[in-house]
Motif scaffolding. Structure first.
Motif, mmCIF file in Angstrom:
data_model
loop_
_atom_site.group_PDB
_atom_site.id
_atom_site.type_symbol
_atom_site.label_atom_id
_atom_site.label_comp_id
_atom_site.label_asym_id
_atom_site.label_seq_id
_atom_site.Cartn_x
_atom_site.Cartn_y
_atom_site.Cartn_z
ATOM 1 N N PRO A 89 2.937 -2.481 -6.961
ATOM 2 C CA PRO A 89 1.987 -1.548 -7.568
ATOM 3 C C PRO A 89 2.206 -1.468 -9.066
ATOM 4 O O PRO A 89 3.316 -1.650 -9.552
ATOM 5 C CB PRO A 89 2.329 -0.206 -6.890
ATOM 6 C CG PRO A 89 3.727 -0.364 -6.402
ATOM 7 C CD PRO A 89 3.886 -1.804 -6.069
ATOM 8 N N GLU A 134 -5.677 -1.918 -10.115
ATOM 9 C CA GLU A 134 -5.361 -3.340 -9.976
ATOM 10 C C GLU A 134 -6.159 -4.216 -10.933
ATOM 11 O O GLU A 134 -5.871 -5.398 -11.090
ATOM 12 C CB GLU A 134 -5.632 -3.790 -8.528
ATOM 13 C CG GLU A 134 -4.624 -3.268 -7.523
ATOM 14 C CD GLU A 134 -3.246 -3.881 -7.696
ATOM 15 O OE1 GLU A 134 -3.112 -5.111 -7.521
ATOM 16 O OE2 GLU A 134 -2.311 -3.140 -8.021
ATOM 17 N N TRP A 161 2.243 1.716 -3.366
ATOM 18 C CA TRP A 161 1.222 2.176 -4.317
ATOM 19 C C TRP A 161 1.097 3.694 -4.288
ATOM 20 O O TRP A 161 1.099 4.348 -5.332
ATOM 21 C CB TRP A 161 -0.123 1.517 -4.005
ATOM 22 C CG TRP A 161 -1.125 1.723 -5.101
ATOM 23 C CD1 TRP A 161 -1.405 0.893 -6.147
ATOM 24 C CD2 TRP A 161 -1.972 2.876 -5.282
ATOM 25 N NE1 TRP A 161 -2.364 1.444 -6.963
ATOM 26 C CE2 TRP A 161 -2.725 2.658 -6.456
ATOM 27 C CE3 TRP A 161 -2.155 4.049 -4.571
ATOM 28 C CZ2 TRP A 161 -3.660 3.577 -6.931
ATOM 29 C CZ3 TRP A 161 -3.077 4.988 -5.043
ATOM 30 C CH2 TRP A 161 -3.823 4.743 -6.211
ATOM 31 N N VAL A 209 -7.327 2.484 -6.308
ATOM 32 C CA VAL A 209 -6.544 1.260 -6.116
ATOM 33 C C VAL A 209 -7.228 0.100 -6.826
ATOM 34 O O VAL A 209 -6.589 -0.677 -7.558
ATOM 35 C CB VAL A 209 -6.356 0.946 -4.616
ATOM 36 C CG1 VAL A 209 -5.703 -0.423 -4.429
ATOM 37 C CG2 VAL A 209 -5.511 2.014 -3.938
ATOM 38 N N GLY A 211 0.818 -1.213 0.000
ATOM 39 C CA GLY A 211 0.000 0.000 0.000
ATOM 40 C C GLY A 211 0.849 1.259 0.000
ATOM 41 O O GLY A 211 0.539 2.230 -0.711
ATOM 42 N N ALA A 247 -4.645 2.251 1.048
ATOM 43 C CA ALA A 247 -4.355 1.509 -0.186
ATOM 44 C C ALA A 247 -4.041 0.048 0.123
ATOM 45 O O ALA A 247 -4.554 -0.867 -0.538
ATOM 46 C CB ALA A 247 -3.192 2.173 -0.930
#
Length: 278
Positions: free
Chosen positions: A273, A115, A17, A111, A14, A233
């Motif tokens: 990420p 993804e 990211w 997010v 996270g 995240a």
């Protein structure tokens, strides 16, 4: 131990990211700065008032000779302040998420979008989302207060109170901190509070592995503010895997089924990420 490490990997993912998406990092810092000012004032007030509180609850010790009076009230002052820190760590996230609901909702959606797979939307107006978030946070706070009182009382047990109780306190704090953070993504997936708690208890060590390091980090001034966007995240990445959000992306090479995998859980969506883009 594997689940503990897996939870920590979600936390790192996270943070990576948001560092790869700088605009969202700055976007997510604003609610934390507002909350930091509020909590700093509250903790300063507690620091000044904790010793008075210790004297108020121990009038029977007024006639005690030195050093016993000072030791007793100093110990109680420390316990009160530690309890205040414990509650601050838990409620800081809830209050920051409440203040920053639109910010973190957008971050969590981004997010999901980056993804791949579905991007769930609650379909509720903002006022309704705020009401649900506040209501659930109060319910969680009731549980936290219960654990806090029990741990506070256990702190008086010789040796155990100075060794086992602090560790349990960090684990309990980590669990409920993760519950608050994952609520952003899980609420959008229409997973209500009882279902969220069941889901997270099924992977308790994974959840603690994510939340306990955050609890430790949040004890350092300003750190909570800068880690909050990445924590949201990372919690979204965890929520995706715990709910089997998508089938496409697999974990990093050599990771097998990924830290979020388990019976009935799809291990997609976790990994480094994606390339930075808005």
């Amino acid at each position: 131990m594997r689940d503990l490490a897996g939870g920590f990997r979600y936390l790192l993912a996270g943070q990576r990211w948001v560092l790869g998406h700088g605009r969202w990092l700055g976007f997510g810092l604003l609610p934390g700065l507002v909350s930091l000012v509020l909590y700093a004032g509250a903790l300063i007030g507690l620091g000044y008032g904790a010793d008075d509180f210790a004297g108020w609850v121990t009038p029977f010790a007024d006639g005690w000779s030195s050093p016993w009076l000072g030791l007793l009230r100093g110990f109680l002052t420390g316990l009160v302040f530690c309890l205040g820190l414990f509650l601050s760590v838990i409620t800081f996230t809830a209050v920051t998420l409440l203040i920053g609901q639109p910010f973190y909702e957008s971050l969590s959606e981004q997010v999901d979008r980056s993804e791949g797979g579905d991007v769930p939307e609650s379909g509720l107006p903002l006022w309704r989302e705020l009401w649900i978030s506040a209501r659930d946070s109060l319910k969680v706070l009731g549980r936290v207060l219960l654990y806090g009182i029990l741990l506070f009382a256990a702190g008086f047990i010789p040796l155990v109170g100075q060794t086992v109780v602090p560790v349990l306190g960090f684990c309990v704090s980590g669990f409920f901190l993760t519950q608050e953070l994952t609520s952003v993504a899980l609420q959008r997936r229409k997973v209500d509070l009882p279902e969220r708690l069941v889901l997270l208890r099924s992977r308790r060590m994974l959840v603690v592995g994510f939340g306990a390091p955050l609890v430790l980090a949040f004890l350092v001034p300003l750190v909570a503010v800068f880690l909050m966007p990445g924590a949201v995240a990372g919690a979204t990445l965890m929520a995706r895997d715990l709910t089997g959000a998508d089938e496409a992306p697999q974990g990093p090479a050599g990771a097998g089924s990924g830290p979020g995998a388990g019976p009935g859980v799809t291990a997609g969506g976790f990994g480094p990420p994606p390339p930075a883009h808005s």
